[in-house]
Design a protein around this motif. Sequence first.
Motif, PDB file in Angstrom:
ATOM      1  N   ALA A   1     178.419  20.616  43.313  1.00 53.01           N
ATOM      2  CA  ALA A   1     179.432  21.284  41.660  1.00 53.01           C
ATOM      3  C   ALA A   1     180.709  22.291  42.425  1.00 53.01           C
ATOM      4  O   ALA A   1     181.787  21.802  41.607  1.00 53.01           O
ATOM      5  CB  ALA A   1     178.423  22.428  40.936  1.00 53.01           C
ATOM      6  N   PHE A   2     179.965  23.053  42.938  1.00 52.54           N
ATOM      7  CA  PHE A   2     181.457  23.836  43.821  1.00 52.54           C
ATOM      8  C   PHE A   2     182.852  22.849  44.455  1.00 52.54           C
ATOM      9  O   PHE A   2     184.174  23.455  43.613  1.00 52.54           O
ATOM     10  CB  PHE A   2     181.383  24.973  44.850  1.00 52.54           C
ATOM     11  N   TYR A   3     182.591  22.086  44.847  1.00 51.93           N
ATOM     12  CA  TYR A   3     183.439  21.083  45.194  1.00 51.93           C
ATOM     13  C   TYR A   3     184.045  20.466  44.522  1.00 51.93           C
ATOM     14  O   TYR A   3     185.204  20.351  44.716  1.00 51.93           O
ATOM     15  CB  TYR A   3     183.139  20.125  46.781  1.00 51.93           C
ATOM     16  N   ASP A   4     183.245  20.384  43.255  1.00 50.31           N
ATOM     17  CA  ASP A   4     183.916  19.379  42.236  1.00 50.31           C
ATOM     18  C   ASP A   4     184.814  20.461  41.716  1.00 50.31           C
ATOM     19  O   ASP A   4     186.231  19.991  41.548  1.00 50.31           O
ATOM     20  CB  ASP A   4     183.194  19.582  41.239  1.00 50.31           C
TER      21      ASP A   4
ATOM     22  N   GLY B   1     181.073  16.082  43.061  1.00 52.44           N
ATOM     23  CA  GLY B   1     181.585  17.095  43.557  1.00 52.44           C
ATOM     24  C   GLY B   1     180.915  16.287  45.934  1.00 52.44           C
ATOM     25  O   GLY B   1     181.723  16.711  46.444  1.00 52.44           O
ATOM     26  N   MET B   2     179.880  15.628  45.111  1.00 49.59           N
ATOM     27  CA  MET B   2     179.290  14.243  46.251  1.00 49.59           C
ATOM     28  C   MET B   2     180.178  13.653  46.654  1.00 49.59           C
ATOM     29  O   MET B   2     180.521  13.664  47.844  1.00 49.59           O
ATOM     30  CB  MET B   2     177.845  14.223  45.839  1.00 49.59           C
TER      31      MET B   2
ATOM     32  N   VAL C   1     177.360  17.123  59.212  1.00 50.53           N
ATOM     33  CA  VAL C   1     178.386  17.791  58.699  1.00 50.53           C
ATOM     34  C   VAL C   1     177.996  19.105  57.686  1.00 50.53           C
ATOM     35  O   VAL C   1     177.184  18.387  56.793  1.00 50.53           O
ATOM     36  CB  VAL C   1     179.800  17.144  58.280  1.00 50.53           C
ATOM     37  N   GLU C   2     178.130  20.676  58.039  1.00 56.80           N
ATOM     38  CA  GLU C   2     177.669  21.522  57.440  1.00 56.80           C
ATOM     39  C   GLU C   2     179.291  21.732  56.143  1.00 56.80           C
ATOM     40  O   GLU C   2     179.957  21.910  55.878  1.00 56.80           O
ATOM     41  CB  GLU C   2     177.856  22.590  57.602  1.00 56.80           C
ATOM     42  N   PRO C   3     178.747  21.714  54.661  1.00 53.72           N
ATOM     43  CA  PRO C   3     179.608  21.599  54.026  1.00 53.72           C
ATOM     44  C   PRO C   3     179.968  23.053  53.190  1.00 53.72           C
ATOM     45  O   PRO C   3     180.964  23.428  52.561  1.00 53.72           O
ATOM     46  CB  PRO C   3     178.834  21.026  52.090  1.00 53.72           C
TER      47      PRO C   3
END
Length: 384
Positions: free
Chosen positions: A171-174, A346-347, A381-383
């Motif tokens: 959700a933060f990536y979004d 976000g994903m 990969v660590e987000p």
Amino acid sequence: MGINSQNETQMVVGADDGHDTIKLCYGWDSKTGAWRYGYHKSRAVEGLQQVMSIGSPASAGGAYETEGKRYTVAGAQNLLQALDTRMEGYPLSDLNRTLVAHSLAACGLGDTPVYLITGLPVDQYYKNGAPNQELIGRKIESLAKPVKRIGKGAVLALVGGQSVISEAIAAFYDALIQPDGAFDADIEALIARRPVAVVDMGGKTTDLVVVAEHVSSVYKDQSGTKDIGVLQLLDQVAEQIKSEFGLNDNPPLPYVEEACRTKKYELFGEDVDVSHIVEAACEAYLERVKNFFVSKLRDGSTVGAVVFVGGGTALIQSALGEEAFASIYRGKRFIPREPEYANARGMWKFGMYVLDPAERTIQAPAAIKGAQANLPRVSTVEPV
């Protein structure tokens, strides 16, 4: 960037495979300015039921077999006594795998090689402050196992590579990343100087994640998961409707969801006002979320903003209005459009703009089809 541009790669699909709903995001149409979404309730029964549906394929159910278990996914059958997804181990279950496979097919992604990105709640994704690689690997392995449709229906998607990220981090990536991959200037400026909290109000749980400055890490002591979910809210509304109107049983869940949206309940062919029931349940639910927030962040003065997402956010916003969230945090608040899809979006953005493109490259069609029966490549990969 539209999904038609993904010619030589697996199609990126963000799947918020929650306890209440499977929400998918599988692209952005820059011409129309619209997201490509999938939405299916997490409702199924064990065994085979007679399934017939009229209308759009997306609203239909279906019968499936996986690992020797058979399930019927509910379409418009509101009275089916669906399995409770709040069971322990749901993210690794045959039921979860079946629901995800059905949802991908219902979007029209049959025979499409997809790079699937799913999530885990904060308390499951992290272990001792680091990604729980053992659990992440088990979830990827579970979703790679084959699912077979029984009878007629949409062709299933071909799951190739996978990644798993924390749901609230998605959700933060979004919030941070725009559909074209550029950063949102306001969020970028905020995270450069102060942590940003994300409150993800989901079906079974509420996640709280505090993202550190410059997206460098997660403040684990201020982050966590609590069993406060929309399904509990719906249970409360159902119990109160049963009690107030002298019904023999709780009303079916789909009827209760409709009542929460409209604040009316159809009883013996007549609409009755249940706004007082819905609003009281939403206020009690919001108070529980507030108590959880306060237990982690006190008054929240240490963060620069709070992003509210999830189906619970959408419900509270509809029932009580945006100002209701000021009771949790009085500072800068962000509620994205269609907050229930924030994790799935976000994903997708993670897969498109954070993940190494080589991870989702199609080597050969046969290799992708073989991934249905074998453990796919696991992204390390660590987000954050």
